[in-house]
Design an enzyme around this catalytic site. Structure first.
Site, PDB file in Angstrom:
ATOM      1  N   SER A 182     -35.223 -34.185  30.402  1.00 47.00           N
ATOM      2  CA  SER A 182     -35.727 -33.493  31.583  1.00 47.00           C
ATOM      3  C   SER A 182     -37.258 -33.572  31.579  1.00 47.00           C
ATOM      4  O   SER A 182     -37.794 -34.661  31.460  1.00 47.00           O
ATOM      5  CB  SER A 182     -35.207 -32.058  31.642  1.00 47.00           C
ATOM      6  OG  SER A 182     -35.257 -31.594  32.975  1.00 47.00           O
ATOM      7  N   ASP A 447     -26.362 -35.550  38.337  1.00 47.30           N
ATOM      8  CA  ASP A 447     -27.562 -34.744  38.114  1.00 47.30           C
ATOM      9  C   ASP A 447     -28.504 -34.850  39.310  1.00 47.30           C
ATOM     10  O   ASP A 447     -28.985 -35.943  39.621  1.00 47.30           O
ATOM     11  CB  ASP A 447     -28.260 -35.247  36.853  1.00 47.30           C
ATOM     12  CG  ASP A 447     -29.563 -34.518  36.572  1.00 47.30           C
ATOM     13  OD1 ASP A 447     -29.763 -33.420  37.127  1.00 47.30           O
ATOM     14  OD2 ASP A 447     -30.367 -35.043  35.781  1.00 47.30           O
ATOM     15  N   HIS A 472     -26.937 -33.654  33.846  1.00 48.02           N
ATOM     16  CA  HIS A 472     -28.287 -33.561  33.290  1.00 48.02           C
ATOM     17  C   HIS A 472     -28.285 -33.708  31.771  1.00 48.02           C
ATOM     18  O   HIS A 472     -27.645 -32.932  31.063  1.00 48.02           O
ATOM     19  CB  HIS A 472     -28.885 -32.210  33.693  1.00 48.02           C
ATOM     20  CG  HIS A 472     -30.374 -32.144  33.631  1.00 48.02           C
ATOM     21  ND1 HIS A 472     -31.178 -32.977  34.365  1.00 48.02           N
ATOM     22  CD2 HIS A 472     -31.217 -31.340  32.928  1.00 48.02           C
ATOM     23  CE1 HIS A 472     -32.444 -32.678  34.136  1.00 48.02           C
ATOM     24  NE2 HIS A 472     -32.490 -31.690  33.264  1.00 48.02           N
TER      25      HIS A 472
END
Length: 504
Positions: A182, A447, A472
């Site tokens: 991320s 995601d 994710h």
């Protein structure tokens, strides 16, 4: 991303989920500006047969770009040398980059990167991001002290950490591979971009590399994921949202909504921010599930790890649960129950007051103020309701999000500043046009953050892996027998790329 908004939403992003390692919830929703409370990557459960390494501390410069500033502070890091083959001159160093949550030493003993470390005989290091966890560079989080919080300073922290560890541990001839998921995935790519002489390759998982104020695409992906998984789900949500809208202007209707959605407070129909936050919070119930759908998070001890798109959409199309609005409430209440919450908080002023608190959380707990500051001064990434076709209503538009920057940090943090900041971020790192070598960008098709990431090969010397059916940071979690073929193949492809970088 981040990359994004804990993931408990800024006021708006949704739910209340507390992790078990000292993090504090209060009234902040559990998906905050696209990120779970505690960070985009969750906290693993302790494995009784593997003890995590102790925390260590590095004296770090406060401002890497002002050489007249001699202020320093202590930054937390961890070392795991269990797999390190020190007698092999080709054994590498793996660096896990910390992000918008506290660095937990349990990640030093689990995850796909640890499996890679075993395969390559690597030394594993993890550096906590400044302003998160216990890494406190300043006496508090007042606005005048937050100027040292940005991705550029974080990358310079990594550069100094790399150089220092090389000298202290005698790693001069070792190759380094950076890992991140991320926002730390973005940092991994940017570290390779800005300091290619210090890092020999990077795995930039689910990294949003393009800064954008109005992240319309987030709800577009959510909409598509819900509808393609369970046909009729989005239509039922849309009908439910209309039911909520119809009831808000009526006193009897507001009382009904408070009851069926288990709201903590009465609804004030005149308070537009409260209404916006309510609609965003209810949307966030579904956003969180989509963002992490079917990822192998059971090992984290996440309360809703087994709740998937099939679960919530199955409820939305189940007519035995009553009218669509009652089904919408049932989803909300299920998530409250699994997170041991007695009511759903949605009051805007309460949220703003929490974010105005400049004191550090106790015991390195996760506060959301630093991440809000970064979104207000670097990235944006606000998951507004301005996308036309999603089913969650249009009560949380972009100005609802940008106003939070002003309300928390002051009048200077306005749209003009944000527009300049986002443009500068993209100019600095390249955005979608990033020119970097020896970086792999894994992203999952479900995601929503993949829309701000690299999903097509950016050049001959970097790679994009678009993993169908995953969400994710899925490739970072430990392997599971239920992993789809595409995910298994992606992990192997990443391993092969690392092997190439280490032999070049």
């Amino acid at each position: 991303m981040m990359a994004a908004s804990s993931n408990r939403r800024t006021v708006a992003l949704s739910f209340l989920l507390c992790f078990t390692f000292g993090d504090i919830c209060a009234g902040t929703p559990y998906i905050f500006r696209g990120k779970l409370k505690g960070g985009f990557l969750g906290t693993p459960r302790h494995s009784s047969n593997v003890e995590p390494p102790p925390e260590k501390w590095l004296v770090q410069r406060l401002d890497h770009f002002n050489h007249a500033d001699t202020n320093v502070w202590k930054q937390r890091y961890f070392v795991n040398d269990t797999f390190f083959n020190s007698t092999n001159p080709d054994a590498p160093v793996f660096l896990m980059i910390g992000g918008e949550g506290k660095a937990n030493s349990l990640w030093m003993t689990t995850g796909t990167w640890i499996k890679y470390a075993q395969d390559f005989g690597a030394l594993c290091l993890m550096l906590e991001h400044r302003y998160y966890g216990k890494s406190h560079p300043t006496v508090d989080m007042g606005v005048k002290h937050m100027v040292y919080l940005n991705s550029e300073q974080a990358l310079a922290d990594l550069a100094y950490f790399r150089s220092n560890m090389t000298n202290v541990l005698g790693l001069q001839k070792r190759k380094w591979i950076a890992f991140g998921g991320s926002y730390p995935g973005s940092l991994a790519a940017w570290f390779r971009l800005k300091y290619p002489h210090l890092v020999d390759g990077a795995v930039a998982t689910s990294g949003p590399v393009f800064a954008k104020i109005n992240f319309l695409e987030y709800l577009e992906v959510v909409q598509d994921a819900l509808e393609t998984t369970v046909p009729g789900c989005t239509e039922a949500i849309q009908t439910a949202v209309r039911g909520v809208e119809v009831n808000i202007p009526q006193s009897v209707g507001r009382a009904l909504l408070k009851d069926i959605f288990m709201l903590c407070d009465e609804i004030d129909e005149r308070n537009k921010n409260d209404i916006a936050n309510l609609f965003s919070t209810l949307a966030g119930n579904f956003e969180n599930i989509v963002q992490y759908n079917n990822d192998n998070r059971e090992f984290e001890g996440v309360a809703d790890a087994n709740i998937t798109i099939d679960t919530v959409c199955g409820m939305m199309v189940n007519e035995t649960l009553g009218a669509p609005m009652l089904r919408y409430a049932a989803v909300n209440n299920l998530l409250l129950k699994v997170h041991n919450e007695t009511c759903q908080d949605f009051k805007y002023d309460k949220f703003i007051k929490e974010q105005q608190n400049v004191t550090w959380p106790e015991e390195g707990g996760v506060g959301e103020r630093p991440w809000m500051y970064q979104t207000c001064t670097e990235f944006g990434w606000y998951q507004s309701s301005d996308y036309v076709h999603h089913p969650f209503g249009h009560r949380f538009p972009i100005n609802f999000w940008t106003q939070q920057c002003v309300d928390v940090f002051g009048p200077n943090f306005n749209m003009e500043l944000l527009q300049r900041a986002v443009s500068r971020t993209n100019d600095d790192y390249g955005g979608f046009g990033i020119k970097v070598t020896k970086v792999v960008f894994p992203n999952g098709s479900i995601d929503p953050w993949h829309r701000m990431g690299i999903v097509e090969r950016p050049g001959d010397e970097s790679h994009a892996i678009f993993i169908k059916g995953t969400a994710h940071c899925a490739n970072m979690y430990p392997a599971s027998e239920s992993d789809p073929k595409e995910l298994v193949e992606a992990r192997e492809q990443i391993k092969n790329l690392i092997a190439e970088w280490l032999t070049e």
